[in-house]
Each structure stands twice: as C-alpha cells, then as structure tokens.
Design a protein around this motif. Structure first.
Motif: not given
Length: 588
Positions: A224, A265, A267, A425
């Motif tokens: 993250d 990631k 996200f 996140y």
C-alpha cells in the motif's frame, strides 16, 4: 541476518537509482535537484519489478538469474550516475532546527527499528511474501488456487523476491520500509508544491507519520505504501511537465510512474480516470489543450494493467479469473445476508455507527492488522477550508478532492458493503489529507482557529506516539537486546511454534495441508492450503489422502466446525503438536 539486510539494502537503492537515472537520461530529463534523486530511485524500483515479472513469464526465476540481473543493473550506474548522486547529497542541518523535525526523526527511528525485525503481518505472510516464494520454487509463474490474487502479481511482491533469494525475511521488510520512505519523499514534494511555504512542509510529513494507519502498516510487507508513493509522485511529475510545457518525450517518466501505480495493486486502477481528469483540467487552465498527452496518460497504465490479465489468461484460461471469483463470492455473501427489514435496519445502524466512530477510534490490539480509522484532524480539514484565503484553483481543487476521497474511505469502514476493504488500501488519500490539513492551517485567516488547530496537531502527535510505543514496545526491546529473529518469532507470531515444529521435525517428503487463514511464508516443507469446506470429517480425511496429504495444520482460532479440535479429534488422525490454538495432525 539484520546486518546482512542493512548491508544489502544499500546496493539495492543504488541499483534502483542507476536504472532510474538511465531512464531519465533517455527522456532528456536532467537530474539537477535532490528531488530528482527520489524520482530516479522510484523509477528504478518499478523497472526492477518489471524485469523480474518478465523473468516469471518466461520461467527463468532462479537465484543465479535474479542475482545476475541485479548485478548488471548495478554496474550500469558506474561513473557518472553515482558521481552525480554524491554531488547532490548534501546534508543541511538548518531545517532540522524546526521542532517538526524532532517528531519526524522520532517516528522514523521507531519505523527503522521495526524494519530490523522479521515480518509478522498477516497479509504479508499469507499473500505478499508467500506468492513470490512459491513462484521462485517453481522457477516462474504458476497457478496457486488458494491465493486468488496470485493470478495478478503485484510489483512490490516481485521486488520482495530479492529478499527471498538471499533467504533473509528482514531484507523483505527493509524493502517495504524503503517504499515507505519513497512515500515520505513524495509527500514533501507535493506539500512544497501545494503550500508554497517550506515552513509548513515538514508538518505534513509529521502528521502522516503519526497517523494510525501509518503506524500500523509502515514497515509491514504490504504494497500500500508503494502504491501511494507512485500515485503522488506521478501527479507531481505530471504537474511539473505541464508547467514546463515539455515535449511528449518529457512526459515519459510521469507515464512510467502511472504504469507502476496500476501494477502495484488492483486499487491502483483508480489512477487512470484521476490522471485523465487531472491532466484535462490542468492543461485546459494552461491554455493549450493536448489530446495526445491525455490519451497517453490513460492508454499507458491500461496497457500496463493488461499484463495481469494476460497472466491470468495464461494460467487459468480466464482473463479475469480473480475478479470473477470475487464477484461470485460477493454474490453469495449478498444472498446469505438478504433478510427482513429489521436486518436491513440493523445493518444501516451498524454502518452509521462505524462512520461516526471511525475517525475517533484507535485499534490498540497488536494483531488487528486493518487499523480502520483515519483520525479526527482530517474530518476537520474540509469545514475549516471555509476560513482559508483565496488561492490557486489547484490548491483548492486538491483540498476538496481529498474531501470526496475521505467520504469514499469512510464508507469502506462500513463492513456491510464488503468485509475485505481497508483504509490502508487508500494510503494515498491519508497522505493527501495530511497535506491538505497543513495547507488549510497555513492559509487560515482566523487566529483563534489557527491556535485551536495547532493544539490539535500537538495533541494528535503526542497520542499517536504514546500509542505507538505501547503497541510496539516488544519490538523495541527485541532490537535493543539483539534478540535472535527465531526467538522473536516464537514470542510474537502465534503460528510460528507449530511452523518451527514442521520445519524441524517433519521429513522433506511430507505434504502439509493448512486449513484456512494461515501465514505460510515460513513453512519450509511442501504445503498446500485448503480452499473448500467439509461437513463430514471422514470425507475430508479421504479427500486429503487422495491428494497425497500427510499432515493437516488446523486453525482452531477461526471457530469453524471443520477446524475445531473436538470435531477433528473424532478422526483417526494423530495429534503431533499444538500451540496457541493451532493443531498439527498426522494422517493415517
């Protein structure tokens, strides 16, 4: 192991810088500021991760190949790049006289101590370290059915391979800490560009470092921090490129950072619409609209994301197997939760309660890994914006954008939507809140409110420091007393005593089946993880015997029937060892 990790992390940073410097040279970007060193190193990190990803695709992941590639990258920076590096590194102690830097040094010292310990975070041991370890054992990418996102390898996971090659988990944690330092540097860059006042720049970093999400996750082997660092740095470079009205070639470093954000990631995919909108508005305000730049800012990260889907297709025959599995499980959960009006009303109250309490809650339990709270200061940031002086549209736009992002993150704490969401996140949003809060403070008209916010800053940092010391006092003691990593894991990782028994007492020919919810990274024997449930112990036993399983590691902590000690003790399996709610059985 600790000394080796420290000594290896230095050439790692140098080789990332070398790779990034060569890339900047190709684009005509001249490194002449210390901030450019950060951009070069981050670019080199992403390039290294992509090279390792390619090795995984062609089934060439092995220690000799990986070490040879790293050596070639390191040698590529000989002479000029390193000479420039040492010429730009100058230590200026004058800014350190500000009291903000005392707090920054305290928190970075705490994180540096924790980075000298072996990883114990559940997500790192279950996913982010286990996936590259299994890739390395199979010399490349292969299907891991019990880890869904293994179809979509994350950039940080591929770089963790370096620590795994050296068989040094602490080096993996050092790499995670370096990505946290990337984010700290990006916060300083964005804060300087936004506030225009260097006096308040370190305050932004101090608020971020003292945030509960940061103290919980800064040195964990997650990805993250890396995603947030790439996000902020890409927007910084985009703004810098537009301001300089550069050619298409000059936008390449920013486009690469956008690609790395998507690769770091799932996200990170949010960067695509945000970058397109950001460029469209910003370029329009500059008076020269350029469709080619906007199109590339969207197409380039989309192309980078296609690597994930290609690999998923290669392994499973389904381009988006991970996403379709997630949808199926979400639909099943939704069907299970469908009920009466009373149930919906209770869910609404639950969501409202989480929304109200999340800003003020502190998760003090050392094994609560999600830490879903985002602190009271950032709630106050948006209303206090009404008291700020009129400034550029860019600053106000960024300020109000953080408010929208805050609302999204607040909703993610409502577990009624999806139990797997976490505030961490969206670490980039937490960083933006810190910057926006300081901007609000610097631009405030009313002195009484400024004094109140200043008091909140002091209170926030003091409470966060107290919580951090309480939460990590065992970590500090372990490093100060030079406690061996093995002893630290035996004391601080509940599953490790059973893993230690597996590694020391079971033969290499064994086949261990772990039953749900395990951090399997430290297991050195062949293993697989259960990804189905059983209602009959006899059927379970026969199924595992057919699969060649010799031992079963059960997790009684989950309170599931098919992991329960009483349920399993009725079988013909032999209990070999148990500790902290984990049971190791030998199949007949």
């Amino acid at each position: 192991m600790r000394l080796q990790a420290i000594l290896l992390s230095i050439p790692l940073v140098l080789l990332w810088y070398a790779a990034g410097y060569r890339t900047l040279q190709i684009t005509g970007f001249i490194c002449k500021k210390r901030s450019d060193l950060l951009i070069a190193t981050m670019l080199g990190f992403g390039i290294t991760g992509n090279i390792l990803t390619i090795l995984g695709f062609i089934q060439q992941l092995s220690p000799p190949v990986i070490l040879s590639v790293l050596l070639l990258i390191l040698l590529s920076g000989m002479t000029r790049p390193y000479l420039l590096l040492f010429s730009l590194i100058r230590i200026d102690i004058r800014p350190l006289r500000q009291p903000y830097w005392i707090g920054i040094l305290v928190f970075t010292g705490l994180y540096s101590i924790r980075a000298l310990l072996p990883p114990t975070g559940i997500d790192g041991l279950m996913y982010h370290l286990t996936v590259p370890k299994l890739f390395l054992e199979h010399s490349g990418f292969h299907a891991i059915p019990w880890i869904r996102h293994s179809d979509l390898p994350m950039l940080g996971e591929m770089v963790f391979l370096i620590g795994i090659v050296f068989k040094n988990p602490i080096l993996c944690r050092q790499i995670a800490w370096i990505t946290g330092l990337f984010l700290c540097g990006a916060i300083l860059l964005i804060s300087t560009a936004m506030t225009g006042n260097r006096r308040y720049v370190p305050l932004s970093l101090l608020l971020f470092l003292s945030h509960t999400v940061t103290t919980a996750n800064m040195t964990l082997c997650n990805v993250d921090m890396l995603t947030a660092a790439f996000t902020l740095s890409s927007f910084y470079l985009l703004k810098k490129s537009v301001d300089n009205n550069g050619s298409l070639r000059k936008y390449l470093p920013a486009l690469l950072l956008l690609c790395f954000t998507v690769e770091s990631k799932p996200f990170g995919i949010l960067i695509i619409p945000l970058a397109g909108l950001y460029l469209a508005v910003f370029i329009y305000k500059k008076g020269s609209f350029r469709w080619d730049i906007i199109a590339l800012a969207v197409i380039a990260p989309v192309a980078a994301g296609l690597i994930w889907y290609m690999k998923s297709w290669y392994l499973s025959g389904i381009p988006i197997s991970g996403i379709t599995t997630w949808k199926a499980s979400s639909a099943a959960v939704a069907a299970d939760q469908a009920g009466t009006i009373a149930m919906l009303w209770n869910k609404f109250l639950f969501i409202a309660g989480n929304f109200i309490s999340a800003p003020w809650s502190y998760s003090l339990a050392p094994y609560v890994h999600r830490m879903d709270n985002f602190g009271p200061l950032f709630i106050g940031c948006i209303p206090f914006a009404l008291f700020t002086k009129r400034n550029s549209w860019f600053n106000h736009g960024l300020l109000w954008a953080t408010g929208i992002w805050l609302f999204f993150i607040a909703l993610s704490t409502a577990r009624g939507f999806h139990g797997n969401l976490s505030i961490r996140y969206m670490t980039a949003a937490v960083a933006l809140f810190a910057i926006a809060t300081v901007y609000t403070y610097a631009a405030m008209n009313t002195s009484h409110i400024r004094s109140f916010i200043g008091f909140c800053f002091v209170f926030w940092v003091a409470v966060s420091f107290t919580v951090s010391v309480k939460r990590y006092r065992n970590d500090i003691r372990s490093v100060v007393t030079l406690q061996p990593p093995h002893d630290y894991l035996m004391e601080n990782y509940d599953l490790y005593p059973v893993i230690n028994y597996i590694n020391s007492r079971l033969p290499q020919s064994c086949n261990v089946k772990t039953a749900f919810g395990f951090g399997t990274f430290y297991i050195d024997r062949p293993f697989t993880c259960a990804h189905r449930r059983f209602t009959d112990p006899a059927i379970m036993l026969q199924t595992y015997k057919n699969e060649g399983v010799t031992h079963l590691l059960a997790n009684n902590i989950l309170r599931r029937e098919d992991n329960n000690y009483e349920w399993l003790s009725g079988t013909s399996m032999k209990l070999l060892y148990h500790a902290n709610g984990y049971y190791l059985y030998e199949l007949p």
